[in-house]
Write a protein that holds these residues in place. Structure first.
Motif, PDB file in Angstrom:
ATOM      1  N   PHE B  31       0.832  -1.206   0.000  1.00 49.84           N
ATOM      2  CA  PHE B  31       0.000   0.000   0.000  1.00 49.84           C
ATOM      3  C   PHE B  31       0.864   1.252   0.000  1.00 49.84           C
ATOM      4  N   GLY B  32       1.934   1.208   0.829  1.00 49.66           N
ATOM      5  CA  GLY B  32       2.782   2.396   0.970  1.00 49.66           C
ATOM      6  C   GLY B  32       3.534   2.730  -0.296  1.00 49.66           C
ATOM      7  N   VAL B  33       4.084   1.722  -0.965  1.00 47.03           N
ATOM      8  CA  VAL B  33       4.957   1.973  -2.104  1.00 47.03           C
ATOM      9  C   VAL B  33       4.183   1.937  -3.422  1.00 47.03           C
ATOM     10  N   VAL B  34       3.399   0.872  -3.598  1.00 49.57           N
ATOM     11  CA  VAL B  34       2.727   0.677  -4.885  1.00 49.57           C
ATOM     12  C   VAL B  34       1.362   1.369  -4.900  1.00 49.57           C
ATOM     13  N   ASN B  35       0.893   1.734  -3.692  1.00 49.13           N
ATOM     14  CA  ASN B  35      -0.407   2.408  -3.558  1.00 49.13           C
ATOM     15  C   ASN B  35      -1.563   1.511  -4.002  1.00 49.13           C
ATOM     16  N   ASP B 167      20.839   2.492  -0.191  1.00 45.72           N
ATOM     17  CA  ASP B 167      20.329   3.393  -1.229  1.00 45.72           C
ATOM     18  C   ASP B 167      19.014   2.875  -1.798  1.00 45.72           C
ATOM     19  N   LYS B 168      18.983   1.525  -2.030  1.00 44.75           N
ATOM     20  CA  LYS B 168      17.754   0.929  -2.577  1.00 44.75           C
ATOM     21  C   LYS B 168      16.576   1.178  -1.628  1.00 44.75           C
ATOM     22  N   GLY B 169      16.856   1.045  -0.335  1.00 38.68           N
ATOM     23  CA  GLY B 169      15.812   1.258   0.669  1.00 38.68           C
ATOM     24  C   GLY B 169      15.309   2.689   0.636  1.00 38.68           C
ATOM     25  N   LYS B 170      16.256   3.606   0.462  1.00 34.76           N
ATOM     26  CA  LYS B 170      15.861   5.022   0.404  1.00 34.76           C
ATOM     27  C   LYS B 170      14.999   5.288  -0.830  1.00 34.76           C
ATOM     28  N   ARG B 173      11.539   4.157  -0.087  1.00 29.90           N
ATOM     29  CA  ARG B 173      10.839   5.155   0.733  1.00 29.90           C
ATOM     30  C   ARG B 173      10.448   6.362  -0.111  1.00 29.90           C
ATOM     31  N   ALA B 174      11.371   6.746  -1.007  1.00 27.10           N
ATOM     32  CA  ALA B 174      11.081   7.907  -1.859  1.00 27.10           C
ATOM     33  C   ALA B 174       9.899   7.622  -2.778  1.00 27.10           C
ATOM     34  N   SER B 175       9.860   6.395  -3.300  1.00 28.57           N
ATOM     35  CA  SER B 175       8.767   6.069  -4.228  1.00 28.57           C
ATOM     36  C   SER B 175       7.429   6.059  -3.509  1.00 28.57           C
ATOM     37  N   SER B 176       7.457   5.823  -2.187  1.00 29.44           N
ATOM     38  CA  SER B 176       6.193   5.874  -1.449  1.00 29.44           C
ATOM     39  C   SER B 176       5.740   7.316  -1.240  1.00 29.44           C
ATOM     40  N   LEU B 177       6.678   8.262  -1.358  1.00 28.96           N
ATOM     41  CA  LEU B 177       6.316   9.671  -1.171  1.00 28.96           C
ATOM     42  C   LEU B 177       5.897  10.334  -2.484  1.00 28.96           C
ATOM     43  N   ASP B 178       6.687  10.126  -3.551  1.00 23.45           N
ATOM     44  CA  ASP B 178       6.359  10.768  -4.823  1.00 23.45           C
ATOM     45  C   ASP B 178       6.992   9.988  -5.965  1.00 23.45           C
ATOM     46  N   ARG B 179       6.232   9.067  -6.528  1.00 22.55           N
ATOM     47  CA  ARG B 179       6.821   8.201  -7.556  1.00 22.55           C
ATOM     48  C   ARG B 179       7.077   8.967  -8.859  1.00 22.55           C
ATOM     49  N   ASN B 180       6.310  10.033  -9.131  1.00 20.98           N
ATOM     50  CA  ASN B 180       6.526  10.810 -10.353  1.00 20.98           C
ATOM     51  C   ASN B 180       7.882  11.522 -10.314  1.00 20.98           C
ATOM     52  N   MET B 181       8.143  12.138  -9.155  1.00 18.33           N
ATOM     53  CA  MET B 181       9.416  12.860  -9.006  1.00 18.33           C
ATOM     54  C   MET B 181      10.595  11.897  -9.111  1.00 18.33           C
ATOM     55  N   MET B 193       8.598  -0.898  -8.138  1.00 16.65           N
ATOM     56  CA  MET B 193       7.262  -1.317  -7.696  1.00 16.65           C
ATOM     57  C   MET B 193       7.091  -2.826  -7.836  1.00 16.65           C
ATOM     58  N   THR B 194       7.612  -3.381  -8.933  1.00 17.67           N
ATOM     59  CA  THR B 194       7.510  -4.834  -9.114  1.00 17.67           C
ATOM     60  C   THR B 194       8.301  -5.559  -8.024  1.00 17.67           C
ATOM     61  N   LEU B 195       9.507  -5.058  -7.756  1.00 12.76           N
ATOM     62  CA  LEU B 195      10.335  -5.713  -6.742  1.00 12.76           C
ATOM     63  C   LEU B 195       9.694  -5.634  -5.360  1.00 12.76           C
ATOM     64  N   VAL B 196       9.148  -4.451  -5.045  1.00 19.06           N
ATOM     65  CA  VAL B 196       8.489  -4.299  -3.744  1.00 19.06           C
ATOM     66  C   VAL B 196       7.293  -5.253  -3.645  1.00 19.06           C
ATOM     67  N   PHE B 197       6.554  -5.340  -4.735  1.00 21.60           N
ATOM     68  CA  PHE B 197       5.409  -6.264  -4.745  1.00 21.60           C
ATOM     69  C   PHE B 197       5.892  -7.697  -4.511  1.00 21.60           C
ATOM     70  N   GLY B 198       7.010  -8.035  -5.165  1.00 21.44           N
ATOM     71  CA  GLY B 198       7.561  -9.389  -4.997  1.00 21.44           C
ATOM     72  C   GLY B 198       8.015  -9.651  -3.578  1.00 21.44           C
ATOM     73  N   VAL B 199       8.744  -8.670  -2.992  1.00 22.67           N
ATOM     74  CA  VAL B 199       9.227  -8.857  -1.610  1.00 22.67           C
ATOM     75  C   VAL B 199       8.042  -8.977  -0.656  1.00 22.67           C
TER      76      VAL B 199
END
Lengths: 414, 294
Positions: B31-35, B167-170, B173-181, B193-199
């Motif tokens: 929810f946080g990252v992929v929304n 860095d990957k973790g950051k 976190r960044a993608s959960s805040l503003d994926r467009n930026m 997003m795919t990797l987060v979904f997989g994890v």
């Protein structure tokens, strides 16, 4: 002219058997079963047993060459089941409603049967209400209700278990779980047994984790833990309780659905030895040709041994067929009701010398209840334990009990 | 109330909490990252257990089974994300599409499982090394429950390290805040997003495999687990990883001590806690009010 007449008669004579077969009636039974989720196995097993029973019934034959046909729909929830039952009657022209695993759905569909005056044979749901305070003349049940097993259980506790006083109960927090607790206490009271309740625990149905319940029960330290789970909940509870040593600290007593074969199969060698259980059908008892033939047929058809639910469905189809044979057709509902009332029907679970019968006043099938303890037995793999040391309680001592029906009506209403 | 009883009940609550956390953390991460509110998350819990069950029929080794269950659930999760979920990102009324699509996957996965493995209950035996119990004075704790607690804590430590120190973790976190930026800065956001979904789905699988020796493996288990996980996520805050941990601990312990002190009310207490949180802090205990999220 004479020759023409003879020819016409000959043609009619040749065609008449064909027309009789071609025009043979198909009698539809509208069944509802849980086919998905935790109860799905009971639905699937009932489906297999229905097929076996239909083959037997149609092979033996029905009046005028009629054939039975069963339509099965996943019942999902009471509201949906009611809509399907109505459709069965109005669109499919089903002569009978049939099946249902969940008591909540059974209680909803019985109202459809009552309103439409269509016979409903309940094959699995066990809430006593349906053949007690919610009784109506078009409802029949082809398997035991919870009162029958809990009354037998109360007798077992009185006669077979020594030196106990403190009891606790754990069961799912809905009608099925609550009824068992009410019924076993009522039975113990009637038998004059003195006991002290040290705990009641009501996890939700399908609770995945019983760890905290187990530690609380260990703290309450009853002599006997009465259990009202079914299916996967039984399996989870036993698996989780075993490493706590619960089975060495108290007697485990689970006599409505504890000894269901699918729980034995799932637990395998994790099943504790010597715990007290029962079920509405046992694959290893009675060792009669009828039970062995039924279990073998099921195994051949499904590649697995049946859960108890299959037998109720198997018996229910035979009940309907027998009633049609007696009446001669499936159209005279009132005559079919009369035919079912008091009907004797030989079930796979009947021990030698006993034949199950439909109580004419409550329409509940009356059967013996065998309670035993788990013993090592790997003849029905993957189960490693089955029930043994069985104590058999006579059917007429368990049902009907009008004193209890009055009590239940007072407590729960009509 | 003696001290030993309190300890026993606390440890029981902790064991319940850790399994809840493992499922809920994956749910909240997605929810946080992929929304996406992945209603089908419980199905990966189910798939993990069945993959392990299948492997154990061949190799009879819990640890290899665990690995296959976790990786298998993660791979199926990524495939579903790439082939299906990715296609509805950014559409109008995306939320309704998500809900319908992920709910459809619950039904599909349940039926596929039933078709392949049948409707009957399956069990997975505990590994021999974790069969016994530890006797802590007058308190007995099954070794396997301690193992679950330890695994849960290791996941927490690993997640903390990954999300805050790498860095990957950051980027996650960044993608959960503003994926467009993040995309404009040159990051391959779809890949993240795919990797987060997989994890996350692998974590659901891990919870399923760990729970299987204590519970039953059966079609339908996925939908049951998701309700409790939703409560945990609501309490902790949607999309907040640490909130899932806090929520799971609260629910585990409230349930555990509720059973001890007021067993009739125990299940209701968890819902009461959720309602209180929804009234007092509707965004969840550890979530900040999200403003300007894209």
């Amino acid at each position: 002219m004479k020759h023409k007449l003879i020819s016409l008669l000959l043609i009619l004579a040749v065609l008449s058997p064909l027309t009789a077969v071609y025009g043979a009636e198909t009698i539809k039974i509208g069944a509802l079963y849980t086919m998905t989720g935790r109860g799905g196995q009971y639905g699937k097993d009932s489906e297999v047993a229905i097929k076996i029973a239909l083959d037997e019934v149609n092979a033996k034959g029905l009046p005028d060459g009629a054939k039975l046909e069963v339509i099965i729909t996943d019942d999902k929830n009471p509201l949906y089941a009611v809509s399907v039952a109505k459709r069965y009657i109005t669109d499919e022209k089903c002569k009978f409603l049939f099946g249902i695993i969940s008591s909540a759905i059974g209680l909803a569909v019985t109202e459809v049967s009552k309103e439409n005056k269509v016979i409903f044979v309940g094959s699995d749901h066990a809430a006593t209400d349906l053949t007690a305070n919610k009784f109506h003349k078009y409802y029949f049940r082809s398997s035991n209700n919870t009162f029958q097993s809990m009354m037998a259980g109360a007798m077992y506790l009185k006669d077979e278990v020594k030196n106990w006083k403190k009891i606790a109960y754990i069961g799912p927090d809905y009608a099925y779980g609550r009824d068992q607790w009410m019924e076993v206490k009522w039975g113990l009271d009637k038998l004059g047994v003195k006991y002290e309740v040290v705990g009641e625990y009501w996890p939700k149905l399908y609770e995945p984790d019983y760890t905290s319940y187990i530690t609380a029960i260990m703290k309450a330290a009853p002599d006997i833990l009465i259990v009202g789970f079914w299916g996967g909940d039984t399996v989870s509870f036993i698996k989780q309780a075993k490493p706590y040593g619960l089975f060495g600290k108290m007697k485990y007593f689970h006599v409505d659905a504890g000894g269901n074969y699918e729980a034995m199969a799932a637990l395998g060698s994790d099943m504790p030895e010597g715990i007290i259980m029962s079920a509405r059908h046992h694959n290893n008892w009675p060792e009669t040709p009828a039970n062995k033939a039924y279990v073998d047929k099921f195994y051949k058809a499904a590649g697995r041994y049946p859960s108890y639910a299959a037998e109720g469905a198997y018996v229910g189809i035979h009940m309907i067929a027998e009633a049609i044979r007696k009446v001669g057709n499936a159209n005279d509902t009132e005559a079919l009701v009369k035919a079912l009332e008091g009907m004797k029907i030989q079930c796979p679970e009947d021990p030698p010398g006993f034949t199950s019968y439909i109580d004419p006043k409550t329409h509940q099938i009356v059967q013996v209840q065998a309670i035993g303890t788990t013993v090592k037995n790997d003849k029905f793999p993957p189960a490693k334990f089955m029930l043994g040391n069985l104590k058999v309680y006579p059917a007429d001592k368990l049902w009907p009990n009008f004193e209890y029906i009055d009590y239940m009506t007072k407590v729960k209403g009509k | 109330m003696d001290f030993n009883t309190l300890i026993a009940q606390f440890v029981s609550g902790l064991s319940v909490a850790m399994l809840l956390f493992l499922v809920a953390s994956g749910l909240t991460l997605i929810f946080g990252v992929v929304n996406v509110l992945n209603f089908a998350h419980g199905s990966f819990y189910l798939l993990g257990t069945y993959f392990t069950y299948q492997l154990m029929q061949v190799f009879n080794n819990f640890w290899v089974g665990l690995l296959v269950g976790v990786i298998g659930a993660g791979i199926v999760g990524m495939v579903i994300e790439v082939l299906f979920l990715r296609r509805i990102y950014g559409r109008d009324q995306e939320g309704a599409f998500q809900l319908l699509m992920t709910y459809a996957f619950i039904l599909i996965i349940d039926d596929v499982v039933k078709f392949i493995w049948g409707p009957e209950y399956k069990t997975i035996p505990k590994p021999d090394a974790l069969m016994g119990s530890l006797n802590l004075g007058t308190t007995i704790v099954p070794t396997y429950n301690i193992f679950i607690i330890v695994v849960g804590m290791l996941v927490v430590l690993f997640a903390w390290y990954f999300l805050t120190k790498t860095d990957k973790g950051k980027m996650v976190r960044a993608s959960s805040l503003d994926r467009n930026m993040l995309g404009l800065l040159g990051t391959n956001v779809p890949m993240i997003m795919t990797l987060v979904f997989g994890v996350a789905t692998a974590m659901g699988g891990l919870a399923g495999v760990l729970a299987a020796p204590l519970r039953t493996v059966t079609p339908g288990a996925g939908i049951e687990i998701i309700i409790d996980s939703m409560i945990v996520v609501v309490i902790g805050g949607f999309g907040n990883f640490w909130g899932a941990l806090l929520g799971a601990l609260i629910i585990g312990e409230v349930l555990s001590f509720g059973i001890l002190w007021m067993p009739e009310m125990a299940t209701v207490l968890t819902f009461i806690v959720m309602i209180i949180v929804l009234i007092v802090k509707p965004e969840g205990l550890l979530s900040k009010k999200m403003v300007g999220r894209k």
